[in-house]
Design a protein around this motif. Structure first.
Motif, mmCIF file in Angstrom:
data_model
loop_
_atom_site.group_PDB
_atom_site.id
_atom_site.type_symbol
_atom_site.label_atom_id
_atom_site.label_comp_id
_atom_site.label_asym_id
_atom_site.label_seq_id
_atom_site.Cartn_x
_atom_site.Cartn_y
_atom_site.Cartn_z
ATOM 1 N N LYS A 145 16.629 6.278 4.086
ATOM 2 C CA LYS A 145 15.178 6.455 4.129
ATOM 3 C C LYS A 145 14.781 7.143 5.431
ATOM 4 C CE LYS A 145 14.238 2.521 1.108
ATOM 5 N NZ LYS A 145 13.526 1.229 0.952
ATOM 6 N N GLU A 203 8.018 6.406 -8.700
ATOM 7 C CA GLU A 203 6.849 6.189 -7.843
ATOM 8 C C GLU A 203 5.791 7.276 -8.030
ATOM 9 O OE1 GLU A 203 7.571 5.501 -3.714
ATOM 10 O OE2 GLU A 203 9.135 4.002 -4.060
ATOM 11 N N ARG A 229 2.024 7.026 -7.452
ATOM 12 C CA ARG A 229 1.587 6.911 -6.059
ATOM 13 C C ARG A 229 1.687 8.248 -5.323
ATOM 14 N NH1 ARG A 229 5.013 4.012 -3.230
ATOM 15 N NH2 ARG A 229 3.473 3.541 -1.626
ATOM 16 N N GLU A 240 1.081 8.656 5.683
ATOM 17 C CA GLU A 240 1.603 7.515 6.438
ATOM 18 C C GLU A 240 1.724 6.278 5.553
ATOM 19 O OE1 GLU A 240 2.951 7.122 9.290
ATOM 20 O OE2 GLU A 240 2.617 9.127 10.096
ATOM 21 N N ARG A 241 0.746 6.033 4.709
ATOM 22 C CA ARG A 241 0.822 4.873 3.807
ATOM 23 C C ARG A 241 2.007 5.015 2.861
ATOM 24 N NH1 ARG A 241 -4.881 5.573 3.718
ATOM 25 N NH2 ARG A 241 -4.732 6.736 1.756
ATOM 26 N N LEU A 242 2.212 6.216 2.351
ATOM 27 C CA LEU A 242 3.331 6.449 1.447
ATOM 28 C C LEU A 242 4.665 6.283 2.159
ATOM 29 C CD1 LEU A 242 1.899 9.554 -0.444
ATOM 30 C CD2 LEU A 242 2.425 7.331 -1.478
ATOM 31 N N GLU A 278 5.368 4.494 4.730
ATOM 32 C CA GLU A 278 5.593 3.107 5.118
ATOM 33 C C GLU A 278 6.046 2.243 3.947
ATOM 34 O OE1 GLU A 278 5.614 1.610 8.053
ATOM 35 O OE2 GLU A 278 5.236 3.508 9.086
ATOM 36 N N THR A 279 5.699 2.629 2.741
ATOM 37 C CA THR A 279 5.923 1.749 1.591
ATOM 38 C C THR A 279 6.898 2.294 0.545
ATOM 39 O OG1 THR A 279 3.977 2.676 0.458
ATOM 40 C CG2 THR A 279 3.642 0.727 1.838
ATOM 41 N N THR A 280 7.287 3.552 0.641
ATOM 42 C CA THR A 280 8.114 4.148 -0.406
ATOM 43 C C THR A 280 9.527 3.590 -0.427
ATOM 44 O OG1 THR A 280 8.871 6.242 -1.369
ATOM 45 C CG2 THR A 280 8.914 6.075 1.027
ATOM 46 N N ASN A 281 10.107 3.548 -1.610
ATOM 47 C CA ASN A 281 11.511 3.195 -1.776
ATOM 48 C C ASN A 281 12.336 4.409 -2.199
ATOM 49 O OD1 ASN A 281 11.502 0.348 -1.197
ATOM 50 N ND2 ASN A 281 10.362 0.066 -3.098
#
Length: 261
Positions: free
Chosen positions: A66, A140, A143, A181-183, A185-188
């Protein structure tokens, strides 16, 4: 000026060999920016001081697989610092040069183009599972789609992606930073950089070129390049760089070969 954005996180001896390798095979052209993706905040700082390498102060620890935000962080940091360059190259810790001529190659292949990548894939089918990385992006997609603002995305191989500064500026201007930034921080999604940058560039109107196959004879995902392979490649001047170089003996041979020439 070629700017190498270099992602590394451990083994300062290997980092030093790689930095010296980049400079040796790109004389008077190489600007190197180290992005420290590891947990040790002091990693690489002595190498940066010794070899006049810029240290990206926006570096942060990244999880294995990541590392997609690394190139964005370097792009934004260079822009913030108002550092000029002609080409920005995505460089990982297991890439090394084995022949001169990369600068001339860029001038040739980038004539009339904004970016240069290993291969250009276009992902249009959410049901396709041929490429694991793309499959995770499709998982994803609800999103990511609002960010990309399209019904599809592009893909390539992370190492040795090249972008002109002019297209980088357009890419950065198009980004909605809080959303990205939100993506991030949370993406897999693994290997996000294989999709994020090429897609953004193409959406900014970039013309993209692929490396001809003759330059990619020693360039792959896995397995690691062997000593025998690198010795054979050294007789072919078209093979300018190799990936992945993970064996210390191979790194040492490449480093010693330059001084033996």
């Amino acid at each position: 000026m070629i700017c190498f954005a270099l992602l590394a996180h451990k083994d300062e001896e290997a980092l030093l060999q790689q930095v010296q390798n980049i400079r040796q095979y790109n004389p008077e052209q190489a600007l190197i920016v180290l992005y420290n993706g590891g947990s040790d905040p002091n990693f690489g700082r002595s190498v940066c001081e010794q070899e006049r390498v810029l240290y990206c102060t926006d570096s942060r620890p990244l999880q294995p697989g990541k590392t997609g935000r690394f190139f964005y962080d370097v792009m934004a940091w260079l822009e913030k610092k108002r550092i000029a360059y002609d080409y920005l190259v995505y460089t990982e810790s297991d890439v090394m040069f084995i022949h001169h001529g990369f600068g001339r190659l860029l001038e040739q292949l980038m004539d009339g183009y904004d970016c240069l990548v290993e291969a250009i894939k276009v992902e249009t089918d959410p049901q396709s599972r041929k490429w694991t990385t793309a499959a995770k992006m499709w998982n994803e997609w609800p999103r990511w789609q609002p960010f990309f603002r399209s019904a599809f995305f592009y893909g390539t191989f992370n190492p040795m992606q090249v972008y002109r500064q002019a297209i980088v500026k357009k890419m950065l201007a198009r980004i909605h930073k809080p959303q990205l930034e939100r993506l991030l921080e949370t993406t897999n999604v693994i290997s996000l950089g294989e999709m994020l940058y090429l897609t953004m560039a193409m959406q900014c109107g970039a013309k993209c070129q692929e490396y001809p196959s003759k330059y990619r004879k020693c360039f792959r995902f896995r397995p690691s390049i062997s000593l025998q392979e690198i010795q054979q490649a050294s007789s072919n001047p078209d093979i300018m760089f190799a990936h992945p170089i993970k064996d210390a003996a191979v790194r040492a041979w490449i480093s010693g070969q330059y001084y033996a020439d």
